[in-house]
Motif scaffolding. Structure first.
Motif, PDB file in Angstrom:
ATOM      1  N   GLN A  49       5.677  10.124  -0.265  1.00 58.93           N
ATOM      2  CA  GLN A  49       4.893   8.893  -0.291  1.00 58.93           C
ATOM      3  C   GLN A  49       5.835   7.693  -0.363  1.00 58.93           C
ATOM      4  O   GLN A  49       6.839   7.724  -1.079  1.00 58.93           O
ATOM      5  CB  GLN A  49       3.953   8.857  -1.498  1.00 58.93           C
ATOM      6  N   ILE A  50       5.483   6.651   0.383  1.00 62.37           N
ATOM      7  CA  ILE A  50       6.255   5.407   0.375  1.00 62.37           C
ATOM      8  C   ILE A  50       5.303   4.248   0.108  1.00 62.37           C
ATOM      9  O   ILE A  50       4.222   4.176   0.697  1.00 62.37           O
ATOM     10  CB  ILE A  50       6.983   5.179   1.715  1.00 62.37           C
ATOM     11  N   PHE A  51       5.712   3.363  -0.788  1.00 60.74           N
ATOM     12  CA  PHE A  51       4.963   2.130  -1.025  1.00 60.74           C
ATOM     13  C   PHE A  51       5.586   1.039  -0.163  1.00 60.74           C
ATOM     14  O   PHE A  51       6.742   0.654  -0.365  1.00 60.74           O
ATOM     15  CB  PHE A  51       5.016   1.737  -2.501  1.00 60.74           C
ATOM     16  N   TYR A  52       4.831   0.577   0.837  1.00 59.16           N
ATOM     17  CA  TYR A  52       5.321  -0.461   1.741  1.00 59.16           C
ATOM     18  C   TYR A  52       4.791  -1.827   1.309  1.00 59.16           C
ATOM     19  O   TYR A  52       3.601  -1.987   1.014  1.00 59.16           O
ATOM     20  CB  TYR A  52       4.877  -0.192   3.181  1.00 59.16           C
ATOM     21  N   ILE A  53       5.683  -2.811   1.291  1.00 59.98           N
ATOM     22  CA  ILE A  53       5.322  -4.198   0.998  1.00 59.98           C
ATOM     23  C   ILE A  53       5.361  -4.970   2.315  1.00 59.98           C
ATOM     24  O   ILE A  53       6.316  -4.840   3.090  1.00 59.98           O
ATOM     25  CB  ILE A  53       6.302  -4.814  -0.014  1.00 59.98           C
ATOM     26  N   LEU A  93      10.394   4.501  -2.066  1.00 60.59           N
ATOM     27  CA  LEU A  93      10.063   5.920  -1.990  1.00 60.59           C
ATOM     28  C   LEU A  93       9.523   6.371  -3.341  1.00 60.59           C
ATOM     29  O   LEU A  93      10.224   6.308  -4.356  1.00 60.59           O
ATOM     30  CB  LEU A  93      11.305   6.732  -1.617  1.00 60.59           C
ATOM     31  N   LEU A  94       8.279   6.818  -3.359  1.00 56.95           N
ATOM     32  CA  LEU A  94       7.645   7.220  -4.615  1.00 56.95           C
ATOM     33  C   LEU A  94       7.927   8.680  -4.945  1.00 56.95           C
ATOM     34  O   LEU A  94       8.127   9.036  -6.104  1.00 56.95           O
ATOM     35  CB  LEU A  94       6.135   6.981  -4.535  1.00 56.95           C
ATOM     36  N   ARG A  99       0.838  -1.201   0.000  1.00 59.76           N
ATOM     37  CA  ARG A  99       0.000   0.000   0.000  1.00 59.76           C
ATOM     38  C   ARG A  99       0.868   1.244   0.000  1.00 59.76           C
ATOM     39  O   ARG A  99       2.008   1.227   0.476  1.00 59.76           O
ATOM     40  CB  ARG A  99      -0.906   0.040   1.237  1.00 59.76           C
ATOM     41  N   VAL A 100       0.306   2.317  -0.522  1.00 53.87           N
ATOM     42  CA  VAL A 100       0.981   3.616  -0.517  1.00 53.87           C
ATOM     43  C   VAL A 100       0.567   4.387   0.734  1.00 53.87           C
ATOM     44  O   VAL A 100      -0.619   4.453   1.070  1.00 53.87           O
ATOM     45  CB  VAL A 100       0.617   4.429  -1.774  1.00 53.87           C
ATOM     46  N   PHE A 101       1.549   4.960   1.417  1.00 55.66           N
ATOM     47  CA  PHE A 101       1.283   5.771   2.606  1.00 55.66           C
ATOM     48  C   PHE A 101       1.978   7.127   2.464  1.00 55.66           C
ATOM     49  O   PHE A 101       3.092   7.214   1.938  1.00 55.66           O
ATOM     50  CB  PHE A 101       1.790   5.074   3.869  1.00 55.66           C
TER      51      PHE A 101
END
Length: 416
Positions: A182-186, A158-159, A103-105
């Protein structure tokens, strides 16, 4: 293959860095051997193998049969090259979002001293605080579906990064009041992570990168805004991309096996026979009478799938305009010939597209195959769309020399 072709392939392997690309589909497992050439900064798949995923390997969310899947996968890797062990530097693996989620946070930090230059230590502290906060958020979200689980953060990307609202690639030595981005965490569950750890040990690679399949597909979407509809085995995943960023992701529980099940119920046959009939139906190799009969059998689940897409799109963008380019992919590449029906439904539903007159729906596999000019024509049929996507992700990784990715990875390890 000519002698020149053989020499060219051997040269590419000798001068390049070998890596693996693995697609753990719920119905098909694929393994590719690829190379990165540092001189021309290109990555290419040398060869690939595939096999059916053992039946019932993937079960409920974050739970799968590691022995069935990993033994099949290792066998595929051995077919690529029996002498690969300890020669492959990296591995890039994609799996369904039910087992590797993402998800992107957003993050936003106010600096105490805006006149002081930003250094990497401060950025690391921002990432650490963000990561711990996000881990708690993910845990709360998953509790609504699965009780009593612990979360394991696998990776992060890091987006974008902004200082006082201005995009920057590296904030070092800059000043400002606000650090945001924004960071996309897996992530996965701790129990599921134990499975992935065993695979990492079996691969004998220097580094293994795990990611959801929808994330890998988004990275190589051939437009800066669009929608990917990935028809998997048990569910369909829909991802929304704007300005080259993932801005939304949704799923519903209808996939390719749903069409198999209606055949088993209607004809009283097993799944393997149902899949064979479905394949012949898709190839239009049945008689006209049989084609019409199966069209009627598929009709209820087809309508349910189409409505599922509409509901998902409404939820992803309730008050915003949707991009007019849609790409569909899945195990059959164009599952149950849904493209034509989907366009008709979307044109009649109350959905706001950027330009409905330019609404297009096409096979993502076919588009990747067209762009992937370096691949052998016999392989270039869109069947390895995820492998091609992973190859491009690997290329970005090898070319990236920024320390920021390393700092983010360190912050994720500290959150374990």
């Amino acid at each position: 293959m000519t002698q020149d072709d053989s020499i060219q392939k051997e040269d590419s392997r000798a001068s390049g860095e070998l890596f693996l690309v693995l697609d753990l589909g719920v119905d098909i497992l694929q393994a590719g051997l690829a190379t990165y050439n540092k001189q021309d900064e290109k990555a290419a798949i040398l060869k690939y193998e595939q096999d059916l995923t053992p039946q019932d390997s993937f079960q409920k969310d974050f739970c799968f049969d590691e022995q069935k899947i990993f033994s099949t996968l290792i066998a595929l890797i051995s077919k690529l090259d029996a002498g690969l062990k300890n020669k492959v530097s990296h591995c890039f693996l994609a799996a369904p979002a039910s087992y590797l989620a993402g998800r992107v946070f957003n993050f936003n930090f106010q600096r105490q001293d805006p006149q002081t230059a930003i250094d990497l230590r401060e950025l690391e502290n921002v990432f650490i605080k963000t990561t711990f906060q996000i881990k708690d958020k993910i845990k709360e979200d998953i509790k609504q579906r699965i009780s009593g689980v612990s979360i394991h953060l696998v990776d992060g990307h890091l987006l974008n990064l902004k200082i006082d609202g201005y995009p920057v690639s590296n904030p070092e030595d800059l000043t400002g009041q606000q650090i945001a981005g924004q960071i996309f965490y897996i992530y996965t569950t701790e129990d599921c992570w134990q499975h992935w750890q065993k695979l990492i040990e079996l691969l004998h690679c220097r580094e293994v990168f795990l990611m959801p399949r929808f994330w890998s597909l988004l990275q190589t979407l051939p437009v800066d805004r669009g929608i990917i509809i990935d028809v998997g085995y048990q569910q369909t995943e829909i991802s929304l991309k704007r300005q080259n960023l993932l801005v939304g992701q949704s799923s519903f529980n209808i996939g390719s096996v749903s069409f198999d099940y209606v055949l088993t119920e209607a004809l009283g046959i097993g799944l393997s026979e149902a899949r064979e009939i479905k394949s012949r139906y898709l190839a239009y190799s049945l008689s006209n009478q049989a084609q019409n009969r199966f069209t009627e059998i598929f009709k209820p689940v087809r309508q349910s799938w189409l409505q599922g897409v509409v509901v998902a799109l409404q939820g992803l963008s309730p008050n915003a305009i949707l991009p007019e380019k849609i790409f569909i992919t899945g195990s059959d590449d164009s599952p149950i010939d849904l493209i034509g029906d989907l366009k008709n439904v979307l044109l009649t539903e109350k959905l706001s597209f950027l330009d409905k007159n330019r609404l297009t729906i096409e096979s993502l596999g076919a588009r990747v195959a067209t762009q992937d000019k370096e691949q052998d024509a016999s392989q270039n049929k869109g069947q390895k769309v995820v492998l091609s996507s992973l190859c491009q992700i690997a290329l970005s990784f090898f070319k990236n020399t920024s320390p920021i990715a390393r700092i983010l990875k360190k912050s994720i390890k500290l959150a374990h």
